[in-house]
Design a protein around this motif. Structure first.
Motif, PDB file in Angstrom:
ATOM      1  N   LEU A   1       4.860   1.052  -5.961  1.00 32.27           N
ATOM      2  CA  LEU A   1       6.141   1.380  -5.322  1.00 32.27           C
ATOM      3  C   LEU A   1       6.559   0.235  -4.404  1.00 32.27           C
ATOM      4  O   LEU A   1       7.698  -0.221  -4.437  1.00 32.27           O
ATOM      5  N   VAL A   2       5.597  -0.239  -3.589  1.00 29.64           N
ATOM      6  CA  VAL A   2       5.897  -1.340  -2.672  1.00 29.64           C
ATOM      7  C   VAL A   2       6.279  -2.593  -3.463  1.00 29.64           C
ATOM      8  O   VAL A   2       7.271  -3.259  -3.176  1.00 29.64           O
ATOM      9  N   LEU A   3       5.482  -2.899  -4.486  1.00 32.68           N
ATOM     10  CA  LEU A   3       5.769  -4.089  -5.297  1.00 32.68           C
ATOM     11  C   LEU A   3       7.137  -3.974  -5.966  1.00 32.68           C
ATOM     12  O   LEU A   3       7.897  -4.937  -6.016  1.00 32.68           O
TER      13      LEU A   3
ATOM     14  N   GLU B   1      -5.424  -4.885  -5.496  1.00 33.55           N
ATOM     15  CA  GLU B   1      -5.095  -3.517  -5.114  1.00 33.55           C
ATOM     16  C   GLU B   1      -6.359  -2.708  -4.829  1.00 33.55           C
ATOM     17  O   GLU B   1      -6.459  -2.026  -3.815  1.00 33.55           O
TER      18      GLU B   1
ATOM     19  N   ALA C   1      -1.103   4.793   4.309  1.00 38.96           N
ATOM     20  CA  ALA C   1      -1.852   3.552   4.423  1.00 38.96           C
ATOM     21  C   ALA C   1      -3.355   3.787   4.403  1.00 38.96           C
ATOM     22  O   ALA C   1      -4.111   3.005   3.833  1.00 38.96           O
TER      23      ALA C   1
ATOM     24  N   GLY D   1       9.716  -2.292  -4.971  1.00 42.83           N
ATOM     25  CA  GLY D   1      10.749  -2.487  -3.964  1.00 42.83           C
ATOM     26  C   GLY D   1      10.962  -3.960  -3.669  1.00 42.83           C
ATOM     27  O   GLY D   1      12.090  -4.465  -3.637  1.00 42.83           O
ATOM     28  N   PHE D   2       9.842  -4.674  -3.512  1.00 40.99           N
ATOM     29  CA  PHE D   2       9.908  -6.107  -3.236  1.00 40.99           C
ATOM     30  C   PHE D   2      10.622  -6.832  -4.379  1.00 40.99           C
ATOM     31  O   PHE D   2      11.451  -7.710  -4.175  1.00 40.99           O
TER      32      PHE D   2
ATOM     33  N   TYR E   1       1.279   4.081  -4.528  1.00 37.75           N
ATOM     34  CA  TYR E   1       1.631   3.318  -3.322  1.00 37.75           C
ATOM     35  C   TYR E   1       1.943   1.862  -3.618  1.00 37.75           C
ATOM     36  O   TYR E   1       3.018   1.358  -3.324  1.00 37.75           O
ATOM     37  N   PHE E   2       0.957   1.197  -4.198  1.00 36.29           N
ATOM     38  CA  PHE E   2       1.059  -0.247  -4.423  1.00 36.29           C
ATOM     39  C   PHE E   2       2.203  -0.610  -5.372  1.00 36.29           C
ATOM     40  O   PHE E   2       3.032  -1.450  -5.040  1.00 36.29           O
TER      41      PHE E   2
ATOM     42  N   MET F   1      -4.270   5.389   0.222  1.00 43.34           N
ATOM     43  CA  MET F   1      -3.181   5.077  -0.690  1.00 43.34           C
ATOM     44  C   MET F   1      -3.421   5.754  -2.020  1.00 43.34           C
ATOM     45  O   MET F   1      -4.521   5.706  -2.555  1.00 43.34           O
TER      46      MET F   1
ATOM     47  N   MET G   1       9.510   1.341  -9.576  1.00 45.49           N
ATOM     48  CA  MET G   1       9.698   2.329  -8.511  1.00 45.49           C
ATOM     49  C   MET G   1       9.913   3.716  -9.094  1.00 45.49           C
ATOM     50  O   MET G   1       9.339   4.694  -8.620  1.00 45.49           O
TER      51      MET G   1
END
Lengths: 320, 155, 504
Positions: B44-46, C447, B34, B48-49, B41-42, B37, B23
Motif C-alpha cells: 500500500l505504501v509503495l 519487507e 507499524a 502510494g509512493f 501494509y508495504f 504490519m 493500492m
C-alpha cells in the motif's frame, strides 16, 4: 432372447473380470513417485531412497518426479489427476493433508476424497530451542522467562502456517502469554538467527536443529511421545502433556486405485523403509523410519486432524 | 494542449496505473500498523509512493522544459509474432510433445523476421529439433513430454 | 602450518584421476548449461543428483560444485553474445558485455570475464580455506535490522544502474519491489496479488522476469530495427585484451572479488546481489561513470568476478554450519545427507578429507575452467556470424525449454511472454529494466526484515539506528542518496550533469 443376451453379458463380464483380476495387481509401466517439492530437499531425499529400493522389490522402473510449487499444492493437484492404476504415488505431509484443508478456502484437492493412503514412511519430531547464550536452560525456565519478559517473548518458526508455528502458540498458551510469532523463510535462516541470538526461541523440526553442537543451539525439549535424545526431555515429561505431536511423510495414491494394488505397493514400501541401509540413512537425518499398512496410515491422518484442526482454527490463521 | 515529452508522459501514466493497481489490490489485504504490519501494509505504501512519483513524471512530461524525441513508434508484427509463438509453445508442449512444439515455435518465430524464407525456416526447425532431441532428451534426460501424447497412448 | 597440511590433504584427495575426471565433467557440464539460456545449475543439479548417489561422496560433491561454479562462467557467455542472461547472476553482465559485443569486442569481453572469474575464484577459494570459520560468524551478526539497512543501501545504490533518467530509475525500483510482493507473504503466509493462480503462490520466477525483460524483449527490438547484425561479423577485432583494457579491468576485478567474497556468505541470492553491488561500486568509483552501459570493460570485469567469488564463498555457511544459503547449495546438502554426511560444523573434523578435498577441487576446477574457456572464446565469437534470422529462433527454443524445466511447468513460459511484453513497453518508454530486477530481488527481503524488525521490537523503529552495523549501512545509504541527489558535490559534475540528467 433377452435372457440369452443377459447370459452372454454376464458370461462376458465374468471372463473380463477373470482376465482383469490378476492384471489389476500388476502395475503397468514405470512407477513414479511425485514429490511436490524441489529436488534435493529432505522429502526428495527420502523419496529417492525408497524409489531405489522399490525398483528391486517390484522389479519395475521407479522414478521420482519433482513437481514443486505453492508449498506442495501444485504437485498434489497434479497427482490427483493422474491415472489411478498404481503407477503414480505422491509424497505428502501434514502441511498438505492436515493444515492446508483448514487454512485454504479454495483447495484444489480433498485429502480424503481424492487420495488413498499407502504407507507412512518417516516420522519426524519437533523441538523448541534457544541460542547458546540464552539464560533459559530447560522447559520450566522457558515458561518462567516468557512470563517474566512478555515484551521480548518472540519465537521463530520456519514458515507461517507450519506445524512449528502452531506448536509455538501452544507454548505461549501454556505460559499464559501471547508470544509474538516471526516466520522465517525456511529452516536455514531460522537456524542462522537462532545461533546468532537474533531471536530468543526457535521452534522447528528436530532434524533441522539437532545437527548443531549444543554450544550453537540448545534444544530444550522435543514434542514426541518418547525421548529423541537421552538427555533431552519431551514436553510431556516436562509437565506439558498438551504440547505433543509429530510430523510425517507418507505415500498416497489417487483414490480410485484398486485395493489389491494399494496393498501390493504398501507391502513393497514397508519392506523398503525397513531395509537396514534405509533405516540407517533416515535415522542419520534425525528422523525415524515408519512403514505402515494403509489402514494404520489412515488412522494417523485421522488422529492428527483431530489434534490439529481445533488448534489451527483457534489461532485464526488463514492463508488467503 | 501539447504534450511536450510523450515518453515521459506515458511513463508517468504507467507508473500511476501500477501504483493505483497495487493500492487497490492491497486494500483487500490486512493492513495492520507499524508494530504489526499486515501483508497489505508495504504494498500500500509503495503503491502510494508510485502514484505520487508517476504523477510528477507525468506532469513533467506535459509541461517540462525538455525537448522531446516524440511519441514511441510501434511495429506490431515482430512483438505479436514472437509473443504468440512463445505462448503457443507453452500450450502445445504437453499435447504435441517437445519435438513438434519446437518445430512449430521455430517456424512461427522465424516469420517475424523481414528476411523470412520458408525453406530456410524449415531447415532451421529440423536442425534445432535434432539438437533439442540430442541435448535435452538423450544427454540431459529432462522430465518432459517428448512425443505427441496420442502416440504414447495417454492424453 | 596447519593450513599447509590441510591443503596437502585436500590435494591428495582431489588429485586422484577419478576426482579430477569428475571435476572436469562437472566444470564442462556447468559451462554448457550456463551457456544455454534459462537452464541453470538448479535444474541440472536436480537432474544429475540421483546419478551422484552411486559415486563416493567426495566425487559427488566435487562434480556438483563444478557444475555450480562452471555455470557462473558459462552464464556470462550468453549475456555478452546475445544479451540473454544465461544465469540469474549474469544479468548485470548484459549491460556492458553485450554493448562490447556490438562494438566488435565480444572476444575481449569474454576473455576478461574468464580471467576475472578465474582470479576471483582462486582468491575466494583461498578465503574459503583460511577464513571459512571466522567468516561464518559474519552471518550471525546480521539480524533483521542489519538486513533491512543493507537492502536499503543496495536499493539506493541501484539507481546508479540506470544511465538515463533518475526519476524513472526510482520508479522502476519501486515497480520491482511491487512485483517481488507477488506470491506468498513470508511473514503472514497470506497470498498477495496471485489472482487465485496457484503457480503464482511462489511469486514470479526470477528466470521468467530476467528472460522476458532481457532475452525476449531484445529479440523483439532487434527484429523491429531490422538488424541483420552484420556489424558483428565485419568488425571483430582481436580476441585478446589490449593493455589499456587490462589496466582498467584489473582493479575492477579486485574490487569485484572482495565484494563477491563478502556478500557470498550472506544467505539469499549472494551471487546475484554481489554482481549488482560490484557494478554499482565500479560506476560510483569511476571518474567517467557515463561510459558504463556503453560497453565499458569494467562493467564486465567487476560483476563477473563478484558472482564467481560469491559462488565460491557461499560454500562457507554450508560447509562450516550446515546452513545452505541458496537452493543449489541446499541440493548439495541433500547430496551429502544421502551419503550419510550431515552437513554442518562436524564435517570439518569428521570428514577432513572431504572438506579440504572439495575446497582444493574448487581451485583446480577454476584452472580447468579458464583453460577450457579461453580457447572457446574464439568459437563463441564465431557464433555471432550465424545470421540473426537463424539465431533468434534458437535462442527462443532454449529459453522456452529452460523455463519449462525450472518447475516442470508450462506456466512459466507464458509468464515470460508477459514479462517480454512488459519489457517491450519499458523499452519504448526508455525505462531501464536493471533497477527493476534489483528491486525485485531485494524487495521481499527488505519487507520481511523490516516487518520482523518492527515485530520483534514491538513497533520501536530505533532498532535500525541503535545497532552499529545497521547504522553504518544507513549512514552509507544516506551518503549515497546525497551523492545521487546532489550531483553538485560530485567530481566532474558538469559532465555528469550533461550526460546523466538530460532526461530529468
Amino acid at each position: 432372447m433377452r435372457r440369452c443376451c443377459v447370459g452372454v453379458l454376464v458370461a462376458m463380464m465374468v471372463v473380463l473380470c477373470a482376465a482383469g483380476m490378476p492384471a489389476a495387481q500388476e502395475i503397468k509401466g514405470p512407477i513414479k513417485i511425485v514429490v511436490p517439492y524441489p529436488a534435493g530437499g529432505g522429502s526428495d531425499v527420502v523419496a529417492r531412497l525408497i524409489a531405489d529400493k522399490l525398483k528391486d522389490s517390484l522389479g519395475q522402473t521407479v522414478i521420482v518426479e519433482n513437481k514443486p510449487g505453492a508449498g506442495g499444492r501444485i504437485g498434489t493437484e497434479y497427482a490427483k489427476g493422474q491415472p489411478a492404476d498404481g503407477a503414480t504415488m505422491l509424497l505428502v505431509n501434514p502441511a498438505l493433508f492436515v493444515v492446508a484443508p483448514v487454512v485454504f478456502s479454495k483447495l484444489a484437492y480433498d485429502p480424503d476424497a481424492d487420495f488413498a493412503p499407502v504407507s507412512l514412511i518417516q516420522i519426524y519430531q519437533f523441538c523448541a530451542s534457544v541460542p547458546p547464550v540464552s539464560p533459559i536452560k530447560d522447559v520450566k525456565g522457558l515458561i518462567e522467562w516468557i512470563k517474566k519478559n512478555p515484551n521480548q517473548a518472540n519465537y521463530g518458526s520456519p514458515a507461517a502456517g507450519s506445524l512449528p508455528h502452531f506448536f509455538g502458540l501452544m507454548i505461549g498458551k501454556a505460559a499464559g502469554v501471547e508470544m509474538v510469532h516471526s516466520s522465517y523463510n525456511g529452516s536455514g535462516p531460522l537456524v542462522t538467527a537462532l545461533i546468532g541470538n537474533q531471536i530468543p526461541i526457535g521452534v522447528d523440526a528436530y532434524d533441522a536443529q539437532s545437527a548443531y553442537h549444543p554450544d550453537k543451539i540448545r534444544i530444550l525439549a522435543t514434542a514426541g511421545t518418547s525421548r529423541k535424545q537421552p538427555d533431552i526431555p519431551t514436553f510431556k515429561e516436562a509437565g506439558f502433556p498438551e504440547i505433543e505431536g509429530v510430523g510425517w511423510n507418507a505415500l498416497v495414491v489417487p483414490a480410485k486405485t484398486p485395493k489389491p494394488v494399494i496393498d501390493k505397493l504398501s507391502a513393497a514400501v514397508v519392506k523398503a523403509v525397513r531395509s537396514p541401509d534405509v533405516v540407517e540413512k533416515i535415522k542419520g537425518m534425525g528422523s525415524d523410519p515408519a512403514g505402515t499398512t494403509p489402514e494404520e496410515c489412515s488412522a494417523v491422518f485421522k488422529k492428527d486432524r483431530e489434534r490439529w484442526v481445533p488448534i489451527i482454527k483457534a489461532s485464526g490463521f488463514k492463508a488467503e | 494542449m501539447r504534450i511536450r515529452h510523450p515518453k515521459d508522459f506515458l511513463t508517468g501514466v504507467m507508473f500511476v496505473f501500477f501504483g493505483a493497481a497495487a493500492m487497490a489490490l492491497s486494500s483487500g489485504l490486512t493492513i495492520g500498523g507499524a508494530a504489526k504490519m499486515g501483508p497489505g501494509y508495504f504494498p500500500l505504501v509503495l503503491g502510494g509512493f508510485m502514484v505520487v512519483l508517476g504523477s510528477v513524471i507525468l506532469l513533467r512530461g506535459i509541461a517540462g522544459a525538455q525537448g522531446s524525441p516524440g511519441w514511441p513508434i510501434l511495429q506490431l508484427k515482430p512483438v505479436a509474432i514472437i509473443l504468440v509463438a512463445v505462448v503457443l509453445f507453452s500450450q502445445i508442449l504437453k499435447p504435441l510433445g517437445l519435438l513438434l512444439s519446437t518445430a512449430v515455435l521455430v517456424v512461427l518465430a522465424s516469420r517475424a523476421s523481414h528476411e523470412f524464407r520458408w525453406k530456410e525456416a524449415l531447415l532451421n526447425a529440423a536442425a534445432l529439433t535434432a539438437i533439442v532431441l540430442v541435448v535435452f532428451v538423450y544427454f540431459l534426460d529432462f522430465q518432459m513430454p517428448v512425443w505427441p501424447s496420442f502416440l504414447s497412448g495417454r492424453l | 602450518m596447519e593450513l599447509l597440511s590441510n591443503l596437502a590433504l585436500g590435494f591428495q584427495t582431489a588429485v586422484t584421476p577419478m576426482n579430477l575426471l569428475y571435476c572436469l565433467v562437472g566444470a564442462l557440464i556447468g559451462t554448457l548449461i550456463g551457456v544455454l539460456p534459462g537452464i541453470g545449475p538448479v535444474q541440472t543439479i536436480a537432474i544429475l543428483l540421483p546419478t551422484t548417489f552411486a559415486l563416493p561422496p567426495v566425487s559427488a560433491l566435487i562434480m556438483l560444485a563444478g557444475i555450480y561454479y562452471g555455470a557462473q562462467y558459462g552464464g556470462s557467455t550468453t549475456s555478452i553474445l546475445v544479451n540473454v542472461p544465461g544465469e540469474a547472476s549474469s544479468v548485470v553482465t548484459c549491460l556492458d558485455g553485450h554493448q562490447m559485443a556490438r562494438q566488435g569486442r565480444a572476444g575481449a569481453a569474454l576473455t576478461i570475464s574468464a580471467l576475472g572469474s578465474f582470479a576471483a575464484g582462486s582468491f575466494a577459494t583461498l578465503v574459503l580455506a583460511v577464513l571459512a570459520v571466522p567468516l561464518s560468524e559474519l552471518a550471525f551478526q546480521f539480524g533483521p535490522a542489519e538486513y533491512f539497512s543493507l537492502m536499503v543501501f543496495g536499493l539506493i545504490g541501484s539507481v546508479v544502474l540506470a544511465s538515463g533518467s533518475m526519476l524513472k530509475a526510482v520508479g522502476m525500483i519501486v515497480l520491482g519491489l511491487l512485483l517481488g510482493m507477488i506470491g506468498t507473504d513470508v511473514t503472514s503466509g497470506a497470498h498477495r496479488f496471485t489472482f487465485g493462480i496457484p503457480e503464482l503462490a511462489d511469486g514470479v520466477g526470477f528466470v521468467s522476469l530476467a528472460m522476458g525483460l532481457f532475452g525476449i524483449c531484445d529479440i523483439i527490438n532487434s527484429l523491429e530495427k531490422r538488424e541483420t547484425r552484420d556489424i558483428l561479423k565485419s568488425k571483430l577485432t582481436g580476441l585478446w585484451l589490449k593493455k589499456e583494457d587490462l589496466r582498467m579491468a584489473a582493479p575492477a576485478v579486485l574490487r569485484g572479488t572482495l565484494c563477491g567474497s563478502l556478500l557470498g556468505i550472506l544467505p539469499g541470492g549472494g551471487a546475484i546481489i554481489s554482481s549488482f553491488t560490484a557494478y554499482m561500486i565500479e560506476k560510483k568509483c569511476a571518474r567517467d561513470p557515463e561510459r558504463f552501459g556503453q560497453g565499458d570493460i569494467r562493467g564486465v570485469a567487476a560483476p563477473e568476478s563478484a558472482n564467481n567469488a560469491a559462488a565460491q564463498t557461499s560454500f562457507v555457511p554450508l560447509l562450516t554450519l550446515g546452513i545452505p544459503p541458496n537452493v543449489i547449495l541446499a541440493m548439495m546438502a541433500g547430496a551429502m545427507m544421502i551419503h550419510g554426511i550431515q552437513p554442518g560444523p562436524r564435517v570439518i573434523t569428521s570428514n577432513p578429507a572431504l572438506f579440504w578435498g572439495v575446497i582444493v577441487s574448487m581451485w583446480l576446477g577454476n584452472v580447468i575452467l579458464v583453460v577450457l574457456n579461453l580457447p572457446l572464446v574464439g568459437i563463441w565469437v564465431r557464433l555471432l556470424s550465424v545470421p540473426y534470422r537463424l539465431l533468434y529462433p534458437a535462442i527462443l527454443v532454449f529459453c522456452c525449454i529452460g523455463l519449462y524445466s525450472v518447475n516442470n511447468n508450462t506456466f512459466d513460459i507464458g509468464l515470460t511472454a508477459l514479462c517480454g511484453l512488459l519489457g517491450y513497453v519499458f523499452h519504448k518508454l526508455e525505462c531501464e529494466p536493471a533497477p527493476l530486477i534489483l528491486g525485485f530481488v531485494l524487495g521481499p527481503m527488505l519487507e520481511e526484515n523490516l516487518r520482523r524488525g518492527m515485530l520483534l521490537s514491538r513497533g520501536d523503529p530505533s532498532v535500525f539506528f541503535t545497532r552499529p552495523l545497521s547504522l553504518v549501512f544507513l549512514v552509507l545509504a544516506a551518503g549515497m542518496l546525497i551523492a545521487v541527489a546532489l550531483p553538485a558535490i560530485r567530481r566532474g559534475r558538469e559532465r555528469a550533469f550533461k550526460e546523466d540528467y538530460t532526461n530529468v
